[in-house]
Design a protein around this motif. Sequence first.
Motif, PDB file in Angstrom:
ATOM      1  N   GLN A  40      51.227  40.564  44.018  1.00 53.58           N
ATOM      2  CA  GLN A  40      52.571  40.755  43.469  1.00 53.58           C
ATOM      3  C   GLN A  40      52.809  39.951  42.190  1.00 53.58           C
ATOM      4  OE1 GLN A  40      54.505  43.111  44.812  1.00 53.58           O
ATOM      5  NE2 GLN A  40      52.805  43.439  46.216  1.00 53.58           N
ATOM      6  N   SER A  41      51.789  39.245  41.725  1.00 51.97           N
ATOM      7  CA  SER A  41      51.935  38.388  40.552  1.00 51.97           C
ATOM      8  C   SER A  41      52.170  39.203  39.287  1.00 51.97           C
ATOM      9  CB  SER A  41      50.673  37.540  40.374  1.00 51.97           C
ATOM     10  OG  SER A  41      50.703  36.843  39.141  1.00 51.97           O
ATOM     11  N   ARG A  42      52.933  38.641  38.402  1.00 46.63           N
ATOM     12  CA  ARG A  42      53.124  39.300  37.103  1.00 46.63           C
ATOM     13  C   ARG A  42      51.863  39.206  36.248  1.00 46.63           C
ATOM     14  NH1 ARG A  42      55.214  35.633  32.918  1.00 46.63           N
ATOM     15  NH2 ARG A  42      55.190  33.550  33.803  1.00 46.63           N
ATOM     16  N   LYS A  43      50.906  38.384  36.668  1.00 47.27           N
ATOM     17  CA  LYS A  43      49.622  38.268  35.970  1.00 47.27           C
ATOM     18  C   LYS A  43      48.610  39.313  36.425  1.00 47.27           C
ATOM     19  CE  LYS A  43      50.338  34.749  33.323  1.00 47.27           C
ATOM     20  NZ  LYS A  43      50.193  34.890  31.875  1.00 47.27           N
ATOM     21  N   ARG A  44      48.915  40.044  37.488  1.00 52.48           N
ATOM     22  CA  ARG A  44      47.986  41.035  38.031  1.00 52.48           C
ATOM     23  C   ARG A  44      47.579  42.092  36.996  1.00 52.48           C
ATOM     24  NH1 ARG A  44      47.516  45.877  40.914  1.00 52.48           N
ATOM     25  NH2 ARG A  44      45.998  45.740  42.590  1.00 52.48           N
ATOM     26  N   PRO A  45      48.527  42.693  36.273  1.00 49.17           N
ATOM     27  CA  PRO A  45      48.121  43.689  35.268  1.00 49.17           C
ATOM     28  C   PRO A  45      47.187  43.107  34.207  1.00 49.17           C
ATOM     29  CG  PRO A  45      50.452  43.878  35.715  1.00 49.17           C
ATOM     30  CD  PRO A  45      49.981  42.621  36.391  1.00 49.17           C
ATOM     31  N   ASP A  46      47.457  41.868  33.789  1.00 52.66           N
ATOM     32  CA  ASP A  46      46.584  41.233  32.807  1.00 52.66           C
ATOM     33  C   ASP A  46      45.194  41.007  33.385  1.00 52.66           C
ATOM     34  OD1 ASP A  46      48.652  41.079  30.900  1.00 52.66           O
ATOM     35  OD2 ASP A  46      49.355  39.178  31.741  1.00 52.66           O
ATOM     36  N   ALA A  47      45.136  40.597  34.656  1.00 47.71           N
ATOM     37  CA  ALA A  47      43.838  40.377  35.302  1.00 47.71           C
ATOM     38  C   ALA A  47      43.067  41.688  35.416  1.00 47.71           C
ATOM     39  CB  ALA A  47      44.033  39.737  36.677  1.00 47.71           C
ATOM     40  N   GLU A  53      31.067  35.993  35.787  1.00 48.25           N
ATOM     41  CA  GLU A  53      31.915  34.949  36.355  1.00 48.25           C
ATOM     42  C   GLU A  53      33.381  35.196  36.026  1.00 48.25           C
ATOM     43  OE1 GLU A  53      29.144  34.429  34.583  1.00 48.25           O
ATOM     44  OE2 GLU A  53      27.814  33.377  35.964  1.00 48.25           O
ATOM     45  N   ALA A  54      33.641  35.627  34.796  1.00 52.90           N
ATOM     46  CA  ALA A  54      35.012  35.928  34.394  1.00 52.90           C
ATOM     47  C   ALA A  54      35.577  37.061  35.241  1.00 52.90           C
ATOM     48  CB  ALA A  54      35.057  36.309  32.908  1.00 52.90           C
ATOM     49  N   MET A  77      40.811  30.044  34.609  1.00 51.72           N
ATOM     50  CA  MET A  77      39.390  29.904  34.733  1.00 51.72           C
ATOM     51  C   MET A  77      38.672  31.129  34.172  1.00 51.72           C
ATOM     52  SD  MET A  77      37.311  27.767  35.502  1.00 51.72           S
ATOM     53  CE  MET A  77      36.390  26.851  36.618  1.00 51.72           C
ATOM     54  N   GLY A  78      39.212  32.308  34.482  1.00 51.93           N
ATOM     55  CA  GLY A  78      38.600  33.536  33.989  1.00 51.93           C
ATOM     56  C   GLY A  78      38.552  33.589  32.476  1.00 51.93           C
ATOM     57  N   GLU A  79      39.607  33.106  31.831  1.00 54.23           N
ATOM     58  CA  GLU A  79      39.649  33.108  30.364  1.00 54.23           C
ATOM     59  C   GLU A  79      38.531  32.238  29.791  1.00 54.23           C
ATOM     60  OE1 GLU A  79      41.501  34.871  28.319  1.00 54.23           O
ATOM     61  OE2 GLU A  79      42.824  35.728  29.823  1.00 54.23           O
ATOM     62  N   ALA A  80      38.297  31.083  30.401  1.00 56.23           N
ATOM     63  CA  ALA A  80      37.239  30.186  29.921  1.00 56.23           C
ATOM     64  C   ALA A  80      35.874  30.858  30.046  1.00 56.23           C
ATOM     65  CB  ALA A  80      37.263  28.877  30.701  1.00 56.23           C
ATOM     66  N   TYR A  81      35.632  31.493  31.175  1.00 56.01           N
ATOM     67  CA  TYR A  81      34.372  32.219  31.339  1.00 56.01           C
ATOM     68  C   TYR A  81      34.253  33.334  30.304  1.00 56.01           C
ATOM     69  CZ  TYR A  81      33.399  30.082  35.919  1.00 56.01           C
ATOM     70  OH  TYR A  81      33.123  29.225  36.944  1.00 56.01           O
ATOM     71  N   PHE A  89      38.952  36.881  37.580  1.00 56.98           N
ATOM     72  CA  PHE A  89      40.081  37.800  37.433  1.00 56.98           C
ATOM     73  C   PHE A  89      40.295  38.609  38.710  1.00 56.98           C
ATOM     74  CE2 PHE A  89      38.881  37.485  32.792  1.00 56.98           C
ATOM     75  CZ  PHE A  89      39.949  36.683  32.448  1.00 56.98           C
ATOM     76  N   GLN A  90      39.204  38.978  39.373  1.00 55.81           N
ATOM     77  CA  GLN A  90      39.328  39.728  40.618  1.00 55.81           C
ATOM     78  C   GLN A  90      40.011  38.887  41.694  1.00 55.81           C
ATOM     79  OE1 GLN A  90      38.401  43.123  41.050  1.00 55.81           O
ATOM     80  NE2 GLN A  90      39.775  42.743  42.768  1.00 55.81           N
ATOM     81  N   ARG A  91      39.735  37.590  41.711  1.00 54.39           N
ATOM     82  CA  ARG A  91      40.394  36.712  42.684  1.00 54.39           C
ATOM     83  C   ARG A  91      41.903  36.672  42.451  1.00 54.39           C
ATOM     84  NH1 ARG A  91      35.511  34.330  42.070  1.00 54.39           N
ATOM     85  NH2 ARG A  91      36.098  32.835  40.454  1.00 54.39           N
ATOM     86  N   VAL A  92      42.334  36.714  41.201  1.00 52.23           N
ATOM     87  CA  VAL A  92      43.768  36.760  40.905  1.00 52.23           C
ATOM     88  C   VAL A  92      44.363  38.039  41.483  1.00 52.23           C
ATOM     89  CG1 VAL A  92      45.494  36.972  39.061  1.00 52.23           C
ATOM     90  CG2 VAL A  92      43.613  35.331  38.833  1.00 52.23           C
ATOM     91  N   VAL A  93      43.700  39.156  41.256  1.00 51.77           N
ATOM     92  CA  VAL A  93      44.179  40.447  41.764  1.00 51.77           C
ATOM     93  C   VAL A  93      44.254  40.430  43.286  1.00 51.77           C
ATOM     94  CG1 VAL A  93      43.592  42.905  41.969  1.00 51.77           C
ATOM     95  CG2 VAL A  93      43.368  41.743  39.766  1.00 51.77           C
ATOM     96  N   ASP A  94      43.221  39.896  43.933  1.00 51.23           N
ATOM     97  CA  ASP A  94      43.156  39.896  45.397  1.00 51.23           C
ATOM     98  C   ASP A  94      44.126  38.917  46.037  1.00 51.23           C
ATOM     99  OD1 ASP A  94      41.143  41.793  45.184  1.00 51.23           O
ATOM    100  OD2 ASP A  94      39.519  40.343  45.501  1.00 51.23           O
ATOM    101  N   LYS A  95      44.211  37.720  45.484  1.00 50.36           N
ATOM    102  CA  LYS A  95      45.030  36.678  46.106  1.00 50.36           C
ATOM    103  C   LYS A  95      46.513  36.790  45.778  1.00 50.36           C
ATOM    104  CE  LYS A  95      43.608  32.483  46.651  1.00 50.36           C
ATOM    105  NZ  LYS A  95      43.114  31.107  46.458  1.00 50.36           N
ATOM    106  N   TYR A  96      46.834  37.383  44.642  1.00 51.39           N
ATOM    107  CA  TYR A  96      48.219  37.433  44.188  1.00 51.39           C
ATOM    108  C   TYR A  96      48.610  38.861  43.781  1.00 51.39           C
ATOM    109  CZ  TYR A  96      47.010  32.506  43.876  1.00 51.39           C
ATOM    110  OH  TYR A  96      46.555  31.241  44.156  1.00 51.39           O
TER     111      TYR A  96
END
Length: 86
Positions: A27-34, A13-14, A1-5, A18-25
């Motif tokens: 330990q995700s491997r996507k955290r650094p990208d977010a 909005e983007a 969703m962040g990418e679309a924004y 991205f902040q929601r990814v950092v907060d909710k996940y």
Amino acid sequence: MGEAYYVNKSFPEAQGAFQRVVDKYPQSRKRPDALLKIGYCQYELKTMGLGQGNSVASRQTVPRHTPAGHLAQQRLDKMADRENID
């Protein structure tokens, strides 16, 4: 969703997405990208100090030999060049 924004230049909005990814996940491997994308959003919103901080955080989280680490370094270099020109 962040990418679309982000692609549509809806940077607040983007950034939120991205902040929601950092907060909710945390330990995700996507955290650094977010984190990197949060920095990009802040850069586009002209909050360079905060953007630089997040890019640095992302670069420290991800080794330089990774794509996110390399992109973070490129953005920091671009920001430094822009500050020297202005």
